[in-house]
Design a protein around this motif. Structure first.
Motif, PDB file in Angstrom:
ATOM      1  N   PRO B 179      36.406  32.719  35.955  1.00  0.00           N
ATOM      2  CA  PRO B 179      35.691  31.909  36.749  1.00  0.00           C
ATOM      3  C   PRO B 179      36.267  30.407  37.195  1.00  0.00           C
ATOM      4  O   PRO B 179      35.938  29.915  38.249  1.00  0.00           O
ATOM      5  CB  PRO B 179      34.281  31.896  36.516  1.00  0.00           C
ATOM      6  CG  PRO B 179      34.142  31.999  35.074  1.00  0.00           C
ATOM      7  CD  PRO B 179      35.363  32.897  34.880  1.00  0.00           C
ATOM      8  N   HIS B 180      37.010  30.058  36.220  1.00  0.00           N
ATOM      9  CA  HIS B 180      37.388  28.342  36.212  1.00  0.00           C
ATOM     10  C   HIS B 180      38.811  28.631  37.121  1.00  0.00           C
ATOM     11  O   HIS B 180      39.728  27.553  36.770  1.00  0.00           O
ATOM     12  CB  HIS B 180      37.351  27.749  35.112  1.00  0.00           C
ATOM     13  CG  HIS B 180      35.926  27.493  34.329  1.00  0.00           C
ATOM     14  ND1 HIS B 180      35.729  28.152  33.065  1.00  0.00           N
ATOM     15  CD2 HIS B 180      34.748  27.494  34.985  1.00  0.00           C
ATOM     16  CE1 HIS B 180      34.388  28.227  32.866  1.00  0.00           C
ATOM     17  NE2 HIS B 180      33.642  27.690  33.950  1.00  0.00           N
ATOM     18  N   ASP B 182      39.730  27.136  39.816  1.00  0.00           N
ATOM     19  CA  ASP B 182      39.844  25.792  40.130  1.00  0.00           C
ATOM     20  C   ASP B 182      40.585  24.895  39.186  1.00  0.00           C
ATOM     21  O   ASP B 182      41.325  23.579  39.542  1.00  0.00           O
ATOM     22  CB  ASP B 182      38.885  25.188  40.764  1.00  0.00           C
ATOM     23  CG  ASP B 182      38.385  25.956  42.093  1.00  0.00           C
ATOM     24  OD1 ASP B 182      39.287  26.852  42.458  1.00  0.00           O
ATOM     25  OD2 ASP B 182      37.291  25.601  42.473  1.00  0.00           O
ATOM     26  N   THR B 225      30.073  25.352  30.748  1.00  0.00           N
ATOM     27  CA  THR B 225      29.334  26.268  31.535  1.00  0.00           C
ATOM     28  C   THR B 225      28.983  27.711  30.554  1.00  0.00           C
ATOM     29  O   THR B 225      29.632  27.623  29.620  1.00  0.00           O
ATOM     30  CB  THR B 225      29.983  27.019  32.705  1.00  0.00           C
ATOM     31  OG1 THR B 225      31.141  27.777  32.241  1.00  0.00           O
ATOM     32  CG2 THR B 225      30.870  25.923  33.600  1.00  0.00           C
ATOM     33  N   THR B 258      38.987  37.002  32.917  1.00  0.00           N
ATOM     34  CA  THR B 258      37.956  37.803  32.202  1.00  0.00           C
ATOM     35  C   THR B 258      38.323  39.151  32.149  1.00  0.00           C
ATOM     36  O   THR B 258      38.486  39.559  33.023  1.00  0.00           O
ATOM     37  CB  THR B 258      36.530  37.632  32.763  1.00  0.00           C
ATOM     38  OG1 THR B 258      36.082  36.075  32.908  1.00  0.00           O
ATOM     39  CG2 THR B 258      35.200  38.160  31.864  1.00  0.00           C
TER      40      THR B 258
END
Lengths: 211, 301
Positions: B179-180, B182, B225, B258
């Motif tokens: 998810p990271h 960015d 996170t 992931t």
């Protein structure tokens, strides 16, 4: 604007902001609460930390798109500010192995380090990494020091450490790189207790020096 | 009752884990190779939630004081045939022996291993040193009680060869970006999927460290996170860590991609020195791959 990203094929990571900030934490807690109350179909679990919430879902029941839609419906409609918890006192013996080091790095006396650390209340931003590990902020600016260059292989349960602008309590024995300044006898993790962790995000605490 | 004559290298009691408690810092846990574990329970005629033995690198020797059925799946075991139910007679010793190719074998005893449920699961949690009956891996002299978590009779035949996963590298492991995302430049994941990574000896149920020869990805710092199993984290020094079942619940390293649920079993079988290549897929392919394995596990009608 919330950022919703895929975290594999069974979870979405919802990021509300990028700072350690009480107002953002309040938003995270309000979002978490809304998810518990009006659970979108297929949502299995929500995990809050700092400024984000991981939403695990059952892909046999819902899809990433449907869940994101349900999450977006909550955006901008949360109760403004849930109240933080009452202040819990943490009896702390300030005899950590890094206390002298921290004093030297901050150009303070050990007494001043203890006074600054115990002289304010902290907000719990996250319980994570290891069972019950409690991340709190924010430290007095004078106490900000980096993590230790080499982490310890074993840090005892109950150790109180500082790193960056945060202070934390190790709830179980684990490796760790924080500067250890004290310890508490308070048990922060008990698998037989409900809930098993003493703290959760949004709780408030204060360290009280004991001899 | 089963007596542990020799515990093997690192044998722990696992089931499907304890999801739903990550907000307390408790890893989801459960069998690292969820697919092989599910098949072992199927072959033993067990309920899907029955607890079994996860055997790492070298398996245990067990003495049975009554007749029983054992099914071993996952990595090959020197001491026994795998992927089929086997009868064990009273008083005899069942030895799993050296494990490999693959790293983890699963031994399901018909009825399951009956140890107390802690926080919703019988799985051993290493970080919290609880669960798994003893709060530790098995040791010589431990006595295991067999439960009654049965679900029909064990099948007569071996598990179909076409419905097993590879136990031998080089491994191709499928990932979903993020998810990271960015925190990385837009070519970072392509650069990662273009190279071969090597598993280092720093490998346990929490995660594994990978060498990325000739590749040094840079990433922006992120605020900590929550994280999931399969997360591919990039450390400031450019090393990569892939998280497994007992992963820390939160992480401060950005996650570039992931691993999909269907390929988590492959990660669980990677041995130090093995080569891993990541391949980016979309959610539709991840869903198809997961449903394919779920389909293999559907009871025959």
């Amino acid at each position: 604007m919330w950022h919703v990203a895929r975290a594999g094929d069974r979870a979405l990571l919802v990021t509300l902001g990028k700072a350690i900030d009480p107002a953002l934490l309040a938003q995270v807690l309000a979002f978490d609460q809304a998810l518990q109350e009006r659970r979108p179909e297929g949502l299995l679990d929500a995990i809050p930390a700092y400024a984000s919430v991981l939403c695990r879902y059952d892909p046999a029941i819902t899809t990433a798109e449907r869940l994101e839609k349900g999450i977006r419906q909550l955006e901008g409609r949360l109760r403004s500010s849930p109240s933080f918890g009452p202040i819990v006192e943490i009896p702390t013996t300030y005899d950590g192995p890094d206390l002298g080091d921290v004093a030297a790095k901050t150009d303070l006396s050990t007494t001043a380090v203890i006074e600054l650390h115990s002289g304010r209340e902290y907000l719990v931003y996250c319980v994570g990494f290891a069972p019950g590990f409690t991340y709190c902020g924010a430290l007095d600016d004078q106490l900000v020091v980096p993590r230790r260059a080499s982490p310890r292989a074993r840090v005892a349960a109950g150790s109180v450490g500082i790193a960056g602008s945060q202070t934390g309590i190790y709830a179980v024995e684990s490796p760790g790189g924080w500067n250890l300044i004290g310890r508490t006898d308070l048990r922060l993790f008990d698998p037989a207790a409900d809930p098993p962790a003493r703290f959760q995000p949004g709780d408030r605490l204060r360290f009280v020096p004991v001899r | 009752m089963i007596e542990v004559i020799n515990p093997g290298r690192w044998t722990t009691i696992q089931d499907r884990g304890r999801p739903g408690r990550e907000r307390f810092g408790i890893p989801p846990g459960g069998a690292a190779d969820w697919f092989a574990a599910a098949v072992a329970n199927r072959l033993a005629g067990n309920h899907p939630d029955a607890a079994l033995l996860e055997c790492t690198a070298a398996g245990p020797s067990l003495r049975f004081d009554s007749d029983g059925v054992v099914a071993v799946t996952g990595a090959l075991a020197a001491g026994t045939e795998t992927w089929l139910p086997r009868l064990v007679t009273r008083g005899s010793t069942f030895a799993i022996g050296a494990v490999g190719p693959g790293l983890r074998s699963y031994a399901a005893v018909r009825g399951g291993i009956d140890v107390p449920v802690v926080l919703g699961s019988r799985s051993f949690c290493q970080r919290g040193t609880f669960g798994g009956g003893f709060g530790r891996p098995l040791a010589e002299g431990d006595r295991l009680t067999v439960g009654d978590f049965v679900n029909g009779d064990p099948p007569q035949a071996a598990w179909p060869a076409g419905h097993r996963l590879s136990m031998l590298g080089p491994w191709e492991v499928r990932v979903i970006a993020g998810p990271h995302t960015d925190a990385f430049d837009r070519f970072a994941l392509t650069r990662l999927t273009d190279i071969a990574c090597r598993a280092t000896p720093a490998l346990d149920r929490m995660g594994m460290r990978l060498q990325t020869l000739g590749l040094h990805l840079r990433a922006d710092e992120i605020l900590t996170t929550p994280v999931t199993a399969g997360a591919v984290q990039v450390t400031p020094s450019g090393e990569m860590i892939v998280l497994l079942a007992d992963h820390p619940t939160t992480g401060g390293y950005p996650v570039i991609a992931t691993v999909i649920t269907a390929d988590l079993p492959l990660l669980a079988q990677v041995r130090p020195g093995d080569t891993i290549r990541f391949r980016e897929v979309d959610l539709a392919e991840a869903d198809r791959a997961r449903r394919r394995l779920d389909g293999w596990l559907e009871p025959e009608t």
